[in-house]
Design a protein around this motif. Sequence first.
Motif, PDB file in Angstrom:
ATOM      1  N   ASN A 166      -9.840  -3.621   0.834  1.00  0.00           N
ATOM      2  CA  ASN A 166      -9.587  -3.709  -1.308  1.00  0.00           C
ATOM      3  C   ASN A 166     -10.438  -4.091  -2.132  1.00  0.00           C
ATOM      4  N   ASP A 201      -5.381  -6.047   0.871  1.00  0.00           N
ATOM      5  CA  ASP A 201      -6.196  -6.542   0.612  1.00  0.00           C
ATOM      6  C   ASP A 201      -5.240  -7.918   1.770  1.00  0.00           C
ATOM      7  N   ASP A 232      -2.438  -9.839   0.975  1.00  0.00           N
ATOM      8  CA  ASP A 232      -1.416  -9.544   0.522  1.00  0.00           C
ATOM      9  C   ASP A 232      -0.778  -9.607   2.003  1.00  0.00           C
TER      10      ASP A 232
END
Length: 335
Positions: free
Chosen positions: A32, A61, A64
Amino acid sequence: MKVLVTGAAGFIGFHVAQRLLARGDEVIGIDNLNDYYEVSLKESRLALLEPQEGFRFQKLDLDDRQGIEDLFADEKFDRVVNLAAQAGVRYSIENPHSYVQSNIVGFLNILEGCRHNNVEHLVYASSSSVYGANETMPFSVHDNVDHPLSLYAASKKANELMAHTYSHLYRLPTTGLRFFTVYGPWGRPDMALFLFTRAILEGKPIKVFNYGKHRRDFTYIDDITEGIIRTLDNVAMPNPDWSGTEPDPGTSRAPWRVYNIGNSKPVNLMDYIQALEHSLGRTAEKEFLPMQPGDVPDTYADVKQLKQDVGYQPSTPVEEGIAKFVDWYSGYYNV
């Protein structure tokens, strides 16, 4: 193999990706690129990986959920090395929520991705921090580790427990590696060697916690990388001798393992600083301070199990490893 390396722009992830590519594996790296430390260093690592055949990068990320689900469904990885995490003991005292999002929620998303896409083996980063209040040396994977001293340590112990659940319920082979103070070229700027080197070269005092009475099992990055690759190739298996009446914390009836990965030769902090002074050709001005909250006085890895199971053999003395770091630092920062 097609391997997912999370945290590919990070210190350890970068080196692991390099080694996998060098032997011909296909590597998909995610990161990320957060600003926990200088993003330019992460970008410089990626700049070395991205031109290599077999490497692809996606900024993503771990927390996510949809993004991770889509990644696993699209790529169908053979194996996964999860090295992305919010790191740092001291930072976890100031920013606890970031550890839950990355190290707990994010790790759950990785486990789910592995579960639903027939991943052959998940290797993930744990930490020597899980030993917490333990004082018996060396630290053994067969010791109980129920007394963490920081939220970072607790999050890593949680990862081991979460992995065990998935190994038990879904027969997903998982292996956790408890890293012991990794150092070397392309290292993390929040760690002692980087901080000390920068301060000494700038003529500033270095902060020596616990009045220099620490011992640390400093482990060179090449030794760590070799251990990770060997572990990835050695798919976790159930321990047929495991007993629920005398449970071994390091193995299981499930295809689940945890290992220490360290140098197994603790070094006094003052000796470490002296080796750095020798490599730099300068003497450090030292500011002696009490122990930081969440820290432990000593770390010492018992690596017998990893040696036995995968042939792990750390071979880099601290003096050599520090000299290699100083060479890299001098070249990278042009000092």
